[in-house]
Design a protein around this motif. Sequence first.
Motif, PDB file in Angstrom:
ATOM      1  N   MET A   1      -1.417   5.635  -7.333  1.00  0.00           N
ATOM      2  CA  MET A   1      -1.865   5.220  -7.556  1.00  0.00           C
ATOM      3  C   MET A   1      -2.493   5.164  -7.333  1.00  0.00           C
ATOM      4  SD  MET A   1       0.495   5.091  -9.754  1.00  0.00           S
ATOM      5  CE  MET A   1      -0.746   4.114 -11.241  1.00  0.00           C
ATOM      6  N   ASN A   2      -4.325   4.864  -7.050  1.00  0.00           N
ATOM      7  CA  ASN A   2      -5.258   4.730  -6.542  1.00  0.00           C
ATOM      8  C   ASN A   2      -5.613   3.088  -6.835  1.00  0.00           C
ATOM      9  OD1 ASN A   2      -6.497   6.949  -6.333  1.00  0.00           O
ATOM     10  ND2 ASN A   2      -7.642   6.676  -8.902  1.00  0.00           N
ATOM     11  N   LEU A   3      -6.072   2.530  -5.303  1.00  0.00           N
ATOM     12  CA  LEU A   3      -5.906   1.698  -4.915  1.00  0.00           C
ATOM     13  C   LEU A   3      -7.461   0.282  -5.438  1.00  0.00           C
ATOM     14  CD1 LEU A   3      -3.233   0.723  -2.493  1.00  0.00           C
ATOM     15  CD2 LEU A   3      -2.751   0.806  -4.728  1.00  0.00           C
ATOM     16  N   ASN A   4      -7.433  -0.832  -5.685  1.00  0.00           N
ATOM     17  CA  ASN A   4      -8.469  -1.100  -6.044  1.00  0.00           C
ATOM     18  C   ASN A   4      -8.339  -2.466  -5.389  1.00  0.00           C
ATOM     19  OD1 ASN A   4     -11.204  -3.433  -6.891  1.00  0.00           O
ATOM     20  ND2 ASN A   4     -12.287  -1.858  -7.582  1.00  0.00           N
ATOM     21  N   ILE A   5      -9.172  -2.896  -3.825  1.00  0.00           N
ATOM     22  CA  ILE A   5      -8.453  -4.021  -2.889  1.00  0.00           C
ATOM     23  C   ILE A   5      -9.911  -5.310  -3.057  1.00  0.00           C
ATOM     24  CG2 ILE A   5      -7.552  -4.500  -0.977  1.00  0.00           C
ATOM     25  CD1 ILE A   5      -6.534  -3.124  -2.320  1.00  0.00           C
ATOM     26  N   GLN A   6      -9.064  -6.531  -3.191  1.00  0.00           N
ATOM     27  CA  GLN A   6     -10.102  -7.679  -3.008  1.00  0.00           C
ATOM     28  C   GLN A   6      -9.712  -8.987  -2.102  1.00  0.00           C
ATOM     29  OE1 GLN A   6     -10.924  -9.683  -6.932  1.00  0.00           O
ATOM     30  NE2 GLN A   6     -12.066  -7.256  -7.591  1.00  0.00           N
ATOM     31  N   THR A   7      -9.871  -8.988  -1.720  1.00  0.00           N
ATOM     32  CA  THR A   7      -9.610 -10.360  -0.604  1.00  0.00           C
ATOM     33  C   THR A   7      -9.852 -11.947  -0.926  1.00  0.00           C
ATOM     34  OG1 THR A   7     -11.285  -9.930   1.264  1.00  0.00           O
ATOM     35  CG2 THR A   7      -9.667  -9.028   0.745  1.00  0.00           C
TER      36      THR A   7
ATOM     37  N   PHE B   1       0.812  -1.363   0.036  1.00  0.00           N
ATOM     38  CA  PHE B   1       0.023   0.379  -0.121  1.00  0.00           C
ATOM     39  C   PHE B   1       1.355   1.554  -0.519  1.00  0.00           C
ATOM     40  CE2 PHE B   1      -4.167  -2.274   2.464  1.00  0.00           C
ATOM     41  CZ  PHE B   1      -4.615  -2.223   1.015  1.00  0.00           C
ATOM     42  N   ASN B   2       1.785   1.636   0.916  1.00  0.00           N
ATOM     43  CA  ASN B   2       2.653   2.544   1.218  1.00  0.00           C
ATOM     44  C   ASN B   2       3.504   2.709  -0.276  1.00  0.00           C
ATOM     45  OD1 ASN B   2       1.583   2.948   3.587  1.00  0.00           O
ATOM     46  ND2 ASN B   2       3.551   1.733   4.351  1.00  0.00           N
ATOM     47  N   THR B   3       4.130   1.611  -0.958  1.00  0.00           N
ATOM     48  CA  THR B   3       4.560   2.049  -2.274  1.00  0.00           C
ATOM     49  C   THR B   3       3.739   2.289  -3.076  1.00  0.00           C
ATOM     50  OG1 THR B   3       6.557  -0.187  -1.400  1.00  0.00           O
ATOM     51  CG2 THR B   3       6.328   0.442  -3.673  1.00  0.00           C
ATOM     52  N   LEU B   4       2.669   2.012  -3.098  1.00  0.00           N
ATOM     53  CA  LEU B   4       1.977   2.521  -4.427  1.00  0.00           C
ATOM     54  C   LEU B   4       1.162   3.997  -4.408  1.00  0.00           C
ATOM     55  CD1 LEU B   4      -0.294  -1.275  -5.640  1.00  0.00           C
ATOM     56  CD2 LEU B   4       1.692  -0.417  -6.679  1.00  0.00           C
ATOM     57  N   GLU B   5       0.856   3.985  -3.194  1.00  0.00           N
ATOM     58  CA  GLU B   5       0.497   5.704  -2.716  1.00  0.00           C
ATOM     59  C   GLU B   5       1.290   6.353  -2.388  1.00  0.00           C
ATOM     60  OE1 GLU B   5      -1.374   4.835   1.354  1.00  0.00           O
ATOM     61  OE2 GLU B   5      -2.926   3.703   0.697  1.00  0.00           O
TER      62      GLU B   5
END
Length: 251
Positions: free
Chosen positions: A129-135, A121-125
């Motif tokens: 970048m916008n994040l879309n998370i699926q678990t 998360f920290n690397t991409l933010e």
Amino acid sequence: MSRKKNKPEINTKEKQEKTEIKIEQSKKVEKIEIKKDNKKFNNILDKIIFYIKKFISIILPDAIVSDSKSLLVFGRLTLFALIVFVLQILVVCIVVFVIVKSGGESFVLPDVQGKEVFQAFNTLEKEGMNLNIQTHYFNNYPLGTVVSQEPKGGIKVKRGRTVYLVINVAEQALVKMPDVTGIKYEEALSIITNDVLSTMTNVTILPKVEINDSLYENDIVVSQIPAAEDVVSMNTEIILTVNNKKAQNQQ
């Protein structure tokens, strides 16, 4: 014989002369048409100027129009306003260009697959970048790590793009606690093992709590924690209270 040879030459000269005459005539016609077009354009221009002057005379007081100095000042003000307007347009265009260029800058997307979720998360933010998370749960990946990433790391993308991540979490936490009250302790342990421990990680069955209750038979589960139908999550501790009449007899 000589006369016959001269006839073709005479005909050729006549044709050339006729062609030249036609060319000169066409040029004259073109010049006349150009003059007519110029007259029409001048007439249109004169009409435009006339209407502009008429419009100015309507919106401006007669004193300004009649006074050459006032009219000159008005003209300078109009020119200044036009220059300011053009400069504003240029500034807006430059700002839009800079924003679009900076926002659309391409860079190599970091590869966060297999990394711990907070590190990813920290690397991409940091890269905007916008994040879309699926678990989902995968038994062949460590919990709390990135299982897949789209777009893949190592390719060039633009900042602000959405990155889709799949995180490995214990989705088996949706397992519900079975009702084991009213049955033998050993049977209860067997049910819990099959229904909970076989699919859950980090779930502990604590030593049983023994009581002496004449209302229940010996070695019967009297109560349970978590209660029946409660969701069992990671690190859950299961406590069973079991009736033990032998303890009273020994006392």
